[in-house]
Design a protein around this motif. Structure first.
Motif, PDB file in Angstrom:
ATOM      1  N   PRO A   1     113.089  17.548 150.917  1.00 62.65           N
ATOM      2  CA  PRO A   1     114.505  17.827 151.145  1.00 62.65           C
ATOM      3  C   PRO A   1     114.916  17.499 152.583  1.00 62.65           C
ATOM      4  O   PRO A   1     114.110  17.601 153.518  1.00 62.65           O
ATOM      5  CB  PRO A   1     114.626  19.325 150.868  1.00 62.65           C
ATOM      6  N   TYR A   2     116.171  17.127 152.729  1.00 60.59           N
ATOM      7  CA  TYR A   2     116.754  16.807 154.032  1.00 60.59           C
ATOM      8  C   TYR A   2     116.695  17.997 154.969  1.00 60.59           C
ATOM      9  O   TYR A   2     116.890  19.138 154.565  1.00 60.59           O
ATOM     10  CB  TYR A   2     118.215  16.398 153.826  1.00 60.59           C
ATOM     11  N   SER A   3     116.456  17.697 156.236  1.00 65.06           N
ATOM     12  CA  SER A   3     116.669  18.682 157.300  1.00 65.06           C
ATOM     13  C   SER A   3     117.392  17.961 158.436  1.00 65.06           C
ATOM     14  O   SER A   3     117.264  16.735 158.596  1.00 65.06           O
ATOM     15  CB  SER A   3     115.360  19.307 157.781  1.00 65.06           C
ATOM     16  N   ALA A   4     118.155  18.711 159.210  1.00 64.05           N
ATOM     17  CA  ALA A   4     119.038  18.143 160.231  1.00 64.05           C
ATOM     18  C   ALA A   4     118.299  17.290 161.259  1.00 64.05           C
ATOM     19  O   ALA A   4     118.891  16.391 161.851  1.00 64.05           O
ATOM     20  CB  ALA A   4     119.813  19.257 160.923  1.00 64.05           C
ATOM     21  N   ARG A   5     117.019  17.528 161.469  1.00 63.54           N
ATOM     22  CA  ARG A   5     116.287  16.729 162.462  1.00 63.54           C
ATOM     23  C   ARG A   5     116.223  15.249 162.077  1.00 63.54           C
ATOM     24  O   ARG A   5     115.915  14.402 162.905  1.00 63.54           O
ATOM     25  CB  ARG A   5     114.899  17.313 162.714  1.00 63.54           C
ATOM     26  N   HIS A   6     116.517  14.945 160.812  1.00 68.91           N
ATOM     27  CA  HIS A   6     116.480  13.555 160.340  1.00 68.91           C
ATOM     28  C   HIS A   6     117.874  12.936 160.218  1.00 68.91           C
ATOM     29  O   HIS A   6     118.011  11.848 159.637  1.00 68.91           O
ATOM     30  CB  HIS A   6     115.766  13.480 158.992  1.00 68.91           C
ATOM     31  N   HIS A   7     118.890  13.595 160.762  1.00 68.44           N
ATOM     32  CA  HIS A   7     120.268  13.126 160.602  1.00 68.44           C
ATOM     33  C   HIS A   7     120.453  11.691 161.091  1.00 68.44           C
ATOM     34  O   HIS A   7     121.002  10.840 160.373  1.00 68.44           O
ATOM     35  CB  HIS A   7     121.260  14.064 161.301  1.00 68.44           C
ATOM     36  N   ALA A   8     120.012  11.382 162.292  1.00 68.40           N
ATOM     37  CA  ALA A   8     120.184  10.031 162.839  1.00 68.40           C
ATOM     38  C   ALA A   8     119.463   8.997 161.986  1.00 68.40           C
ATOM     39  O   ALA A   8     119.975   7.889 161.767  1.00 68.40           O
ATOM     40  CB  ALA A   8     119.690   9.974 164.285  1.00 68.40           C
ATOM     41  N   ALA A   9     118.288   9.344 161.471  1.00 68.86           N
ATOM     42  CA  ALA A   9     117.523   8.416 160.634  1.00 68.86           C
ATOM     43  C   ALA A   9     118.254   8.117 159.330  1.00 68.86           C
ATOM     44  O   ALA A   9     118.194   6.990 158.825  1.00 68.86           O
ATOM     45  CB  ALA A   9     116.136   8.975 160.357  1.00 68.86           C
ATOM     46  N   VAL A  10     118.960   9.103 158.787  1.00 68.01           N
ATOM     47  CA  VAL A  10     119.730   8.893 157.556  1.00 68.01           C
ATOM     48  C   VAL A  10     120.868   7.917 157.818  1.00 68.01           C
ATOM     49  O   VAL A  10     121.082   6.976 157.048  1.00 68.01           O
ATOM     50  CB  VAL A  10     120.252  10.238 156.999  1.00 68.01           C
ATOM     51  N   ILE A  11     121.577   8.113 158.908  1.00 67.00           N
ATOM     52  CA  ILE A  11     122.666   7.195 159.281  1.00 67.00           C
ATOM     53  C   ILE A  11     122.102   5.790 159.502  1.00 67.00           C
ATOM     54  O   ILE A  11     122.670   4.797 159.033  1.00 67.00           O
ATOM     55  CB  ILE A  11     123.399   7.688 160.548  1.00 67.00           C
TER      56      ILE A  11
ATOM     57  N   GLN B   1     123.729  20.442 150.169  1.00 64.31           N
ATOM     58  CA  GLN B   1     122.699  21.454 149.939  1.00 64.31           C
ATOM     59  C   GLN B   1     123.328  22.821 149.655  1.00 64.31           C
ATOM     60  O   GLN B   1     122.982  23.819 150.268  1.00 64.31           O
ATOM     61  CB  GLN B   1     121.731  21.491 151.120  1.00 64.31           C
ATOM     62  N   GLN B   2     124.230  22.833 148.687  1.00 61.76           N
ATOM     63  CA  GLN B   2     124.937  24.037 148.256  1.00 61.76           C
ATOM     64  C   GLN B   2     124.881  24.123 146.742  1.00 61.76           C
ATOM     65  O   GLN B   2     124.862  23.099 146.062  1.00 61.76           O
ATOM     66  CB  GLN B   2     126.404  23.988 148.702  1.00 61.76           C
ATOM     67  N   GLY B   3     124.894  25.331 146.190  1.00 62.97           N
ATOM     68  CA  GLY B   3     124.890  25.505 144.744  1.00 62.97           C
ATOM     69  C   GLY B   3     123.693  24.804 144.134  1.00 62.97           C
ATOM     70  O   GLY B   3     122.555  25.008 144.546  1.00 62.97           O
ATOM     71  N   ASN B   4     123.955  23.927 143.163  1.00 66.46           N
ATOM     72  CA  ASN B   4     122.891  23.155 142.514  1.00 66.46           C
ATOM     73  C   ASN B   4     122.653  21.810 143.195  1.00 66.46           C
ATOM     74  O   ASN B   4     121.988  20.943 142.634  1.00 66.46           O
ATOM     75  CB  ASN B   4     123.234  22.923 141.040  1.00 66.46           C
ATOM     76  N   GLY B   5     123.194  21.631 144.376  1.00 63.23           N
ATOM     77  CA  GLY B   5     123.055  20.365 145.085  1.00 63.23           C
ATOM     78  C   GLY B   5     121.814  20.307 145.957  1.00 63.23           C
ATOM     79  O   GLY B   5     121.202  21.326 146.278  1.00 63.23           O
ATOM     80  N   GLN B   6     121.464  19.077 146.352  1.00 64.18           N
ATOM     81  CA  GLN B   6     120.325  18.859 147.249  1.00 64.18           C
ATOM     82  C   GLN B   6     120.395  17.424 147.764  1.00 64.18           C
ATOM     83  O   GLN B   6     121.102  16.586 147.212  1.00 64.18           O
ATOM     84  CB  GLN B   6     119.009  19.122 146.521  1.00 64.18           C
ATOM     85  N   PHE B   7     119.682  17.162 148.830  1.00 67.25           N
ATOM     86  CA  PHE B   7     119.608  15.835 149.451  1.00 67.25           C
ATOM     87  C   PHE B   7     118.146  15.607 149.819  1.00 67.25           C
ATOM     88  O   PHE B   7     117.548  16.438 150.487  1.00 67.25           O
ATOM     89  CB  PHE B   7     120.483  15.809 150.715  1.00 67.25           C
ATOM     90  N   TRP B   8     117.565  14.505 149.322  1.00 63.63           N
ATOM     91  CA  TRP B   8     116.151  14.235 149.560  1.00 63.63           C
ATOM     92  C   TRP B   8     115.966  12.976 150.381  1.00 63.63           C
ATOM     93  O   TRP B   8     116.765  12.043 150.311  1.00 63.63           O
ATOM     94  CB  TRP B   8     115.409  14.034 148.239  1.00 63.63           C
ATOM     95  N   LEU B   9     114.856  12.948 151.116  1.00 61.14           N
ATOM     96  CA  LEU B   9     114.473  11.802 151.920  1.00 61.14           C
ATOM     97  C   LEU B   9     113.111  11.292 151.471  1.00 61.14           C
ATOM     98  O   LEU B   9     112.217  12.092 151.167  1.00 61.14           O
ATOM     99  CB  LEU B   9     114.383  12.190 153.399  1.00 61.14           C
ATOM    100  N   ALA B  10     112.947   9.976 151.453  1.00 60.06           N
ATOM    101  CA  ALA B  10     111.650   9.350 151.188  1.00 60.06           C
ATOM    102  C   ALA B  10     111.117   8.846 152.523  1.00 60.06           C
ATOM    103  O   ALA B  10     111.840   8.207 153.295  1.00 60.06           O
ATOM    104  CB  ALA B  10     111.804   8.199 150.210  1.00 60.06           C
ATOM    105  N   PHE B  11     109.858   9.140 152.773  1.00 60.02           N
ATOM    106  CA  PHE B  11     109.208   8.740 154.019  1.00 60.02           C
ATOM    107  C   PHE B  11     108.068   7.776 153.737  1.00 60.02           C
ATOM    108  O   PHE B  11     107.302   7.968 152.794  1.00 60.02           O
ATOM    109  CB  PHE B  11     108.621   9.970 154.731  1.00 60.02           C
ATOM    110  N   ALA B  12     107.942   6.771 154.583  1.00 61.02           N
ATOM    111  CA  ALA B  12     106.805   5.848 154.560  1.00 61.02           C
ATOM    112  C   ALA B  12     106.572   5.401 155.995  1.00 61.02           C
ATOM    113  O   ALA B  12     107.527   5.219 156.757  1.00 61.02           O
ATOM    114  CB  ALA B  12     107.087   4.642 153.676  1.00 61.02           C
ATOM    115  N   ASP B  13     105.333   5.243 156.348  1.00 60.76           N
ATOM    116  CA  ASP B  13     104.991   4.785 157.691  1.00 60.76           C
ATOM    117  C   ASP B  13     105.670   5.637 158.770  1.00 60.76           C
ATOM    118  O   ASP B  13     106.103   5.121 159.800  1.00 60.76           O
ATOM    119  CB  ASP B  13     105.340   3.301 157.862  1.00 60.76           C
ATOM    120  N   GLY B  14     105.812   6.929 158.496  1.00 64.11           N
ATOM    121  CA  GLY B  14     106.351   7.858 159.485  1.00 64.11           C
ATOM    122  C   GLY B  14     107.848   7.799 159.696  1.00 64.11           C
ATOM    123  O   GLY B  14     108.362   8.352 160.663  1.00 64.11           O
ATOM    124  N   ARG B  15     108.557   7.126 158.791  1.00 62.06           N
ATOM    125  CA  ARG B  15     110.018   7.057 158.971  1.00 62.06           C
ATOM    126  C   ARG B  15     110.743   7.194 157.644  1.00 62.06           C
ATOM    127  O   ARG B  15     110.170   7.015 156.574  1.00 62.06           O
ATOM    128  CB  ARG B  15     110.423   5.767 159.682  1.00 62.06           C
TER     129      ARG B  15
END
Length: 166
Positions: A12-22, A53-67
């Protein structure tokens, strides 16, 4: 497995990855598909936790090679329904060899099923032809705008819509 042989993982997403998502999403939208859109024009990206990330919502990230190399979101739209949003995979990590898109979709679908959702809707642009084939292959059916629930968040760039029924 990634190019380095390290396993891929999804979390699941966490704010520390915000810039990487953008940094993942914007180049795909603007450079790859030529959409005229900024991060500021996508208010959901300014506060992913409150939007997804509210109610039944969620946001996921896939990581490979540390990013971060992929993402997918589920937006709760009420009435045991949700919207699939923000599915992106970096070009270098696409395809069956990596399986990131399918792993992200399977994560979302398993979560949605566990939450007891009845329908997942999505909107995409006419340009994302590979996305159309991907969604159709995995059980999504193309629908018209009048078939969307009133609570579905239509994006300005969306011209094709799909539904998955559990």
């Amino acid at each position: 497995m990634s190019e380095s042989g390290r396993p891929l993982h999804i979390e699941p997403y966490s704010a520390r990855h915000h810039a990487a998502v953008i940094d993942l999403i914007l180049p795909i939208q603007t450079e790859e598909f030529g959409l005229s859109i900024t991060a500021q024009q996508q208010p959901d990206l300014s506060d992913i936790e409150k939007f997804y990330q509210q109610g039944n919502g969620q946001f996921w990230l896939a990581f490979a090679d540390g990013r971060v190399v992929g993402c997918i979101a589920l937006k709760d739209i009420g009435n045991r329904q949700a919207a699939l949003r923000k599915m992106f995979v970096a070009a270098a990590y696409r395809g069956k060899a990596y399986g990131i898109g399918l792993a992200l979709l399977n994560t979302l679908m398993a979560y949605a099923h566990k939450q007891g959702l009845t329908d997942i809707f999505l909107g995409t642009t006419a340009l994302f032809l590979a996305a159309h084939r991907f969604y159709e292959k995995h059980g999504f059916t193309e629908i018209s705008v009048p078939e969307l629930p009133a609570s579905f968040p239509v994006m300005k760039v969306d011209t094709r819509f799909y539904r998955y029924r559990f």
